[in-house]
Scaffold this motif. Structure first.
Motif, PDB file in Angstrom:
ATOM      1  N   LEU A 267       0.834  -1.199   0.000  1.00 15.42           N
ATOM      2  CA  LEU A 267       0.000   0.000   0.000  1.00 15.42           C
ATOM      3  C   LEU A 267       0.871   1.251   0.000  1.00 15.42           C
ATOM      4  N   PHE A 268       1.874   1.278   0.872  1.00 13.92           N
ATOM      5  CA  PHE A 268       2.731   2.460   0.971  1.00 13.92           C
ATOM      6  C   PHE A 268       3.646   2.603  -0.247  1.00 13.92           C
ATOM      7  N   VAL A 269       4.125   1.477  -0.790  1.00 11.72           N
ATOM      8  CA  VAL A 269       4.937   1.538  -2.006  1.00 11.72           C
ATOM      9  C   VAL A 269       4.126   2.131  -3.149  1.00 11.72           C
ATOM     10  N   ALA A 270       2.864   1.711  -3.267  1.00 13.75           N
ATOM     11  CA  ALA A 270       2.000   2.228  -4.333  1.00 13.75           C
ATOM     12  C   ALA A 270       1.761   3.736  -4.173  1.00 13.75           C
ATOM     13  N   ILE A 271       1.466   4.150  -2.955  1.00 11.16           N
ATOM     14  CA  ILE A 271       1.195   5.575  -2.705  1.00 11.16           C
ATOM     15  C   ILE A 271       2.434   6.418  -2.984  1.00 11.16           C
ATOM     16  N   PHE A 272       3.586   6.002  -2.464  1.00 11.43           N
ATOM     17  CA  PHE A 272       4.812   6.786  -2.642  1.00 11.43           C
ATOM     18  C   PHE A 272       5.308   6.738  -4.080  1.00 11.43           C
ATOM     19  N   SER A 273       5.087   5.619  -4.783  1.00  6.75           N
ATOM     20  CA  SER A 273       5.461   5.545  -6.192  1.00  6.75           C
ATOM     21  C   SER A 273       4.627   6.521  -7.018  1.00  6.75           C
ATOM     22  N   THR A 274       3.357   6.639  -6.662  1.00  5.39           N
ATOM     23  CA  THR A 274       2.475   7.583  -7.362  1.00  5.39           C
ATOM     24  C   THR A 274       2.905   9.027  -7.109  1.00  5.39           C
ATOM     25  N   ILE A 275       3.279   9.326  -5.878  1.00  4.97           N
ATOM     26  CA  ILE A 275       3.627  10.700  -5.500  1.00  4.97           C
ATOM     27  C   ILE A 275       4.999  11.096  -6.026  1.00  4.97           C
ATOM     28  N   PHE A 276       6.013  10.243  -5.779  1.00  9.16           N
ATOM     29  CA  PHE A 276       7.396  10.632  -6.043  1.00  9.16           C
ATOM     30  C   PHE A 276       7.923  10.154  -7.397  1.00  9.16           C
ATOM     31  N   LEU A 277       7.475   8.992  -7.877  1.00 17.66           N
ATOM     32  CA  LEU A 277       7.954   8.469  -9.158  1.00 17.66           C
ATOM     33  C   LEU A 277       6.960   8.708 -10.287  1.00 17.66           C
TER      34      LEU A 277
END
Length: 389
Positions: A134-144
């Motif tokens: 869940l957190f990988v998906a959220i941070f990938s969307t925001i930062f990558l």
């Protein structure tokens, strides 16, 4: 090839499960007042256990640092076979301080995980860590700037629901004031683990960014993180030892995890704890190697599926040795968590659900193509540089 893959998969499962089980085993080791008798409980005679998250985090980093010797063997074989030049321009230990960022995330994450594991059963600890997707998906969307399909967002809802149900099953104890106190500490432990996985999500995103932009071997990334993490953690442990020595009373400081002398004394004086420390370091280094090899020989998706099996193995062993009792609610939460994870990792695809509305399907193919292109860039880098062809 089949036997080699079977060995790697088995190694990933065994070493991955051993990391959590051995750490919990250390938490259960008595270090003071061990002759305590329930029949003559007196104030101050309650047994104390090895609750040293700082030492356990250091074990993890030293285990990662051991990967350096594997890297030397890999590099020697490559040079010997004229596959790389001996003076190639791979990143050095000192040339990119950005590697300290995932190391700091790893340090904070592992310490919080080790503290949380003190208060919660090892199976719930392992299952709750599944929230990392869940957190990988959220941070990938925001930062990558990654795009995630509607179907995958739905799968993340299932992951969140599964984690919540697993957490609820762990906090379902009852019975008096002590029972209420246990519930509060279990909830506290689960919150620590979820907070730790959010830091782990940041770590994964930073590592992916580093692999995309730097000529660095994933093996090298592991041992350099181990180096940075060990140096930062040892410095913090020394600093906090002197700070709390003057802030706490002598008795409070004696029982504090910030007491560096007492922490290492408990480690060295207990043969069981010392022995399991070496096993944990060996297990962590082996798990990193096996995990990278799984990604190389199969796919990152296969690795996530195997990681799900690792969680199940931890739970089964905890039930067999009597650390935990079976809870049907926990099983339901685990099934929902696994279903959401498999959907997110494309093991279960949207095409398998013809009855789903079109708004869940319409951007899935585009998103999958973009994800596949970005994953291929990293996989090619890994394939060119990983151990063992």
């Amino acid at each position: 090839m089949g036997l080699n893959l079977l060995f790697i998969v088995s190694g990933t499962l065994i070493t991955g499960a051993a990391n959590s089980l051995l750490t919990k085993f250390q938490d259960n080791q008595c270090v003071r007042n061990c002759s305590f008798n329930n029949n003559n409980l007196q104030e101050g005679t309650k047994p104390e256990y090895f609750n040293q998250p700082g030492i356990q985090t250091l074990q993890m980093f030293l285990g990662e640092l051991l990967i350096y010797f594997v890297y030397l063997i890999y590099r020697y074989n490559k040079i010997k076979n004229n596959q790389i030049e001996s003076n190639n321009n791979e990143i050095s230990w000192y040339s990119n301080l950005k590697l300290a960022i995932p190391a700091i995330c790893d340090l904070s994450c592992t310490t919080l995980l080790n503290i949380g594991l003190i208060y919660i059963p090892v199976s719930i600890y392992q299952m709750t860590r599944g929230s990392v997707v869940l957190f990988v998906a959220i941070f990938s969307t925001i930062f990558l700037k990654r795009k995630i399909s509607n179907f995958k967002w739905l799968s993340l809802i299932f992951v969140t629901l599964g984690v919540c149900i697993v957490g609820l099953s762990g906090s379902s104890k009852s019975g008096g004031e002590e029972g209420q106190k246990d519930i509060k500490m279990i909830i506290f432990g689960i919150c620590l683990v979820i907070g730790a996985t959010s830091l782990q999500g940041i770590q994964f995103v930073v590592e992916e960014n580093i692999l995309e932009k730097n000529p660095i071997i994933p093996l090298q990334l592991v041992y350099i993180e181990g180096l940075f993490g060990s140096l930062i953690l040892i410095s913090l442990m020394i600093l906090l030892n002197f700070i709390f020595k003057f802030k706490l009373t002598q008795e409070e400081f004696l029982n504090s995890p910030f007491n560096l002398y007492e922490s290492f004394y408990q480690l060295i004086s207990n043969k069981i704890i010392l022995g399991t420390s070496f096993l944990i370091m060996l297990s962590i280094s082996s798990f990193n190697y096996f995990g990278l090899s799984i990604t190389h020989q199969v796919s990152a998706t296969a690795r996530s599926t195997i990681d799900t099996c690792r969680t199940l193995l931890v739970w089964l062993i905890a039930l067999i040795i009597g650390w935990e009792s079976f809870k049907f609610l926990q099983l339901i939460g685990f099934i929902i968590l696994v279903f959401g994870t498999l959907c997110f990792n494309d093991v279960i695809t949207v095409e398998q659900f013809n009855w789903l509305p079109n708004w869940l399907k319409e951007n899935d193919k585009i998103s999958n193509l973009e994800d596949e292109e970005s994953r291929n860039l990293i996989d090619e880098e890994i394939e060119e540089r990983l151990i063992g062809k």
